[in-house]
Write a protein that holds these residues in place. Structure first.
Motif, PDB file in Angstrom:
ATOM      1  N   SER A 140    -101.156  32.926 -47.949  1.00 39.20           N
ATOM      2  CA  SER A 140    -101.284  31.491 -47.668  1.00 39.20           C
ATOM      3  C   SER A 140     -99.953  30.850 -48.022  1.00 39.20           C
ATOM      4  N   PRO A 141     -99.801  29.552 -47.754  1.00 38.80           N
ATOM      5  CA  PRO A 141     -98.534  28.907 -48.133  1.00 38.80           C
ATOM      6  C   PRO A 141     -98.220  28.965 -49.627  1.00 38.80           C
ATOM      7  N   ALA A 142     -99.234  29.277 -50.453  1.00 41.51           N
ATOM      8  CA  ALA A 142     -99.000  29.270 -51.900  1.00 41.51           C
ATOM      9  C   ALA A 142     -99.327  30.595 -52.572  1.00 41.51           C
ATOM     10  N   SER A 143     -99.668  31.634 -51.816  1.00 38.00           N
ATOM     11  CA  SER A 143    -100.021  32.903 -52.454  1.00 38.00           C
ATOM     12  C   SER A 143     -99.514  34.072 -51.615  1.00 38.00           C
ATOM     13  N   PHE A 144     -99.385  35.219 -52.259  1.00 38.75           N
ATOM     14  CA  PHE A 144     -98.847  36.392 -51.581  1.00 38.75           C
ATOM     15  C   PHE A 144     -99.247  37.645 -52.346  1.00 38.75           C
ATOM     16  N   GLU A 145     -99.126  38.775 -51.678  1.00 40.55           N
ATOM     17  CA  GLU A 145     -99.274  40.082 -52.298  1.00 40.55           C
ATOM     18  C   GLU A 145     -97.941  40.804 -52.214  1.00 40.55           C
ATOM     19  N   LEU A 146     -97.879  41.979 -52.854  1.00 43.85           N
ATOM     20  CA  LEU A 146     -96.640  42.739 -52.886  1.00 43.85           C
ATOM     21  C   LEU A 146     -96.890  44.173 -52.431  1.00 43.85           C
ATOM     22  N   LEU A 147     -95.961  44.673 -51.651  1.00 43.94           N
ATOM     23  CA  LEU A 147     -95.918  46.092 -51.321  1.00 43.94           C
ATOM     24  C   LEU A 147     -94.648  46.650 -51.936  1.00 43.94           C
ATOM     25  N   LEU A 148     -94.821  47.609 -52.808  1.00 47.35           N
ATOM     26  CA  LEU A 148     -93.685  48.174 -53.523  1.00 47.35           C
ATOM     27  C   LEU A 148     -93.423  49.590 -53.024  1.00 47.35           C
ATOM     28  N   TYR A 149     -92.161  49.866 -52.707  1.00 46.37           N
ATOM     29  CA  TYR A 149     -91.745  51.177 -52.202  1.00 46.37           C
ATOM     30  C   TYR A 149     -90.853  51.835 -53.253  1.00 46.37           C
ATOM     31  N   PRO A 150     -91.382  52.829 -53.986  1.00 42.15           N
ATOM     32  CA  PRO A 150     -90.572  53.490 -55.015  1.00 42.15           C
ATOM     33  C   PRO A 150     -89.612  54.510 -54.394  1.00 42.15           C
ATOM     34  N   LEU A 151     -88.521  54.766 -55.088  1.00 47.83           N
ATOM     35  CA  LEU A 151     -87.607  55.830 -54.698  1.00 47.83           C
ATOM     36  C   LEU A 151     -88.288  57.190 -54.881  1.00 47.83           C
ATOM     37  N   SER A 152     -87.941  58.135 -54.010  1.00 46.02           N
ATOM     38  CA  SER A 152     -88.399  59.523 -54.112  1.00 46.02           C
ATOM     39  C   SER A 152     -89.881  59.705 -53.815  1.00 46.02           C
ATOM     40  N   PHE A 153     -90.555  58.648 -53.341  1.00 52.59           N
ATOM     41  CA  PHE A 153     -91.959  58.784 -52.971  1.00 52.59           C
ATOM     42  C   PHE A 153     -92.161  58.183 -51.580  1.00 52.59           C
ATOM     43  N   THR A 154     -93.066  58.796 -50.816  1.00 51.75           N
ATOM     44  CA  THR A 154     -93.365  58.281 -49.466  1.00 51.75           C
ATOM     45  C   THR A 154     -94.565  57.349 -49.467  1.00 51.75           C
ATOM     46  N   VAL A 155     -95.228  57.214 -50.607  1.00 49.49           N
ATOM     47  CA  VAL A 155     -96.425  56.377 -50.726  1.00 49.49           C
ATOM     48  C   VAL A 155     -96.037  55.020 -51.311  1.00 49.49           C
ATOM     49  N   ARG A 156     -96.501  53.956 -50.690  1.00 49.36           N
ATOM     50  CA  ARG A 156     -96.218  52.614 -51.198  1.00 49.36           C
ATOM     51  C   ARG A 156     -97.332  52.171 -52.146  1.00 49.36           C
ATOM     52  N   VAL A 157     -97.046  51.155 -52.932  1.00 47.28           N
ATOM     53  CA  VAL A 157     -97.990  50.640 -53.923  1.00 47.28           C
ATOM     54  C   VAL A 157     -98.290  49.186 -53.590  1.00 47.28           C
ATOM     55  N   ARG A 158     -99.576  48.865 -53.463  1.00 46.69           N
ATOM     56  CA  ARG A 158     -99.975  47.482 -53.169  1.00 46.69           C
ATOM     57  C   ARG A 158    -100.389  46.805 -54.476  1.00 46.69           C
ATOM     58  N   LEU A 159     -99.792  45.635 -54.727  1.00 46.56           N
ATOM     59  CA  LEU A 159    -100.048  44.883 -55.953  1.00 46.56           C
ATOM     60  C   LEU A 159    -100.456  43.458 -55.617  1.00 46.56           C
ATOM     61  N   SER A 160    -101.072  42.797 -56.585  1.00 43.90           N
ATOM     62  CA  SER A 160    -101.304  41.360 -56.440  1.00 43.90           C
ATOM     63  C   SER A 160     -99.950  40.658 -56.495  1.00 43.90           C
ATOM     64  N   GLY A 161     -99.949  39.365 -56.511  1.00 39.88           N
ATOM     65  CA  GLY A 161     -98.679  38.641 -56.448  1.00 39.88           C
ATOM     66  C   GLY A 161     -97.875  38.650 -57.721  1.00 39.88           C
ATOM     67  N   SER A 162     -98.014  39.691 -58.538  1.00 35.76           N
ATOM     68  CA  SER A 162     -97.234  39.787 -59.775  1.00 35.76           C
ATOM     69  C   SER A 162     -96.918  41.248 -60.049  1.00 35.76           C
ATOM     70  N   ILE A 163     -95.903  41.450 -60.884  1.00 36.36           N
ATOM     71  CA  ILE A 163     -95.485  42.795 -61.257  1.00 36.36           C
ATOM     72  C   ILE A 163     -95.560  42.924 -62.768  1.00 36.36           C
ATOM     73  N   ASP A 164     -96.284  43.943 -63.206  1.00 43.37           N
ATOM     74  CA  ASP A 164     -96.389  44.246 -64.628  1.00 43.37           C
ATOM     75  C   ASP A 164     -95.785  45.617 -64.864  1.00 43.37           C
ATOM     76  N   GLY A 165     -94.904  45.708 -65.855  1.00 37.61           N
ATOM     77  CA  GLY A 165     -94.225  46.962 -66.107  1.00 37.61           C
ATOM     78  C   GLY A 165     -95.165  48.102 -66.428  1.00 37.61           C
ATOM     79  N   THR A 166     -96.234  47.808 -67.178  1.00 37.46           N
ATOM     80  CA  THR A 166     -97.191  48.855 -67.538  1.00 37.46           C
ATOM     81  C   THR A 166     -97.953  49.351 -66.319  1.00 37.46           C
ATOM     82  N   VAL A 167     -98.412  48.413 -65.475  1.00 35.33           N
ATOM     83  CA  VAL A 167     -99.124  48.791 -64.255  1.00 35.33           C
ATOM     84  C   VAL A 167     -98.231  49.625 -63.346  1.00 35.33           C
TER      85      VAL A 167
END
Length: 268
Positions: free
Chosen positions: A204-231
């Protein structure tokens, strides 16, 4: 009766004489003050010129470039120089995050500049092609193209730029994300270096999700609109497990939005 009249007349004269002397004294003091002010501004102040300029900076600009941006031509006198004007001039430069200006009597000026530090690289689309831009921890575009000095950074994608010039700021809705990534870089530098790309997925105009692409992996990670180091650390452990089990090629993404690991398998 005549003695009383004489006393009153004498008292009135004394008061008038006192007031006249006080008025003369005030006029003399005002004249001396005006003369001293004129003497200072026309004879003393012009001789108190800024002769020593100390520049402390971590940005890729020469001393002369800093002075030009500050608006200093080398002819400023100490008292007429406006520190706030110089600071505003310097902080208007996209490369400068913070500028401190200090005058040291009688002839010294100190400039302390702190530059912006790139957090992401992004690609700005002009309609005729795209070019890279560097974005700092505050979401400010401060370098572009060949002027970018640091390239070993995550790519942030999914953004639309209304302004492409250095100095433009990303939407405020992304402020929390930039703070979280900055904190993660400080707390988990090794994990930060394993991020290849972060894609913004608007909801929406005020919210979003994240797709994270790590190095050395072909699988992406879907996250809520924030990043936590532990997660993110747990997500990398899961990706490593999938890779060692030999099934990572079948998995399209892992979803960490709910706190539980959800696997999505590639079609076909």
């Amino acid at each position: 009766m005549s003695e009383i009249l004489t006393f009153k007349t004498s008292g009135r004269k004394d008061a008038e004489q006192f007031l006249n002397k006080l008025l003369k004294l005030i006029i003399i003091l005002l004249f001396l003050f005006l003369a001293a002010d004129l003497l200072f501004h026309y004879l003393i102040a012009p001789k108190l010129r800024i002769r020593n300029i100390i520049v402390k900076s971590d940005i890729p600009l020469s001393r002369q470039e800093v002075l030009t941006i500050a608006g200093i031509n080398g002819k400023e006198d100490y008292f007429s120089l406006k520190g706030d004007v110089i600071r505003n001039n310097l902080e208007a430069c996209p490369l400068v995050r913070e500028a401190r200006v200090e005058k040291v009597f009688p002839d010294t000026l100190r400039l302390d500049l702190k530059g912006r530090r790139a957090l992401f690289i992004s690609l700005a689309d002009t309609g005729k092609g795209s070019f890279p831009v560097a974005i700092d921890e505050e979401g400010v575009i401060f370098q572009s193209g060949s002027s970018i000095k640091e390239w070993d950074l995550p790519l942030i994608s999914g953004l639309k730029f209304n302004e492409l010039e250095p100095g433009a700021t990303l939407p405020r809705m992304l402020d929390s994300l930039f703070r979280e990534v900055t904190q993660m870089r400080a707390a988990y530098p090794d994990i930060f270096r394993l991020i290849s790309e972060i894609e913004i997925v608007p909801l929406s105009p005020a919210s979003f999700e994240l797709l994270l692409y790590p190095l050395s992996f072909t699988v992406r990670v879907r996250l809520s609109g924030s990043i936590d180091g532990t997660v993110l650390k747990n997500a990398l452990l899961v990706l490593d497990l999938l890779k060692r089990e030999g099934i990572s090629e079948k998995v399209k993404e892992i979803d960490f939005r709910t706190g539980e690991v959800v696997y999505r398998i590639k079609e076909g």
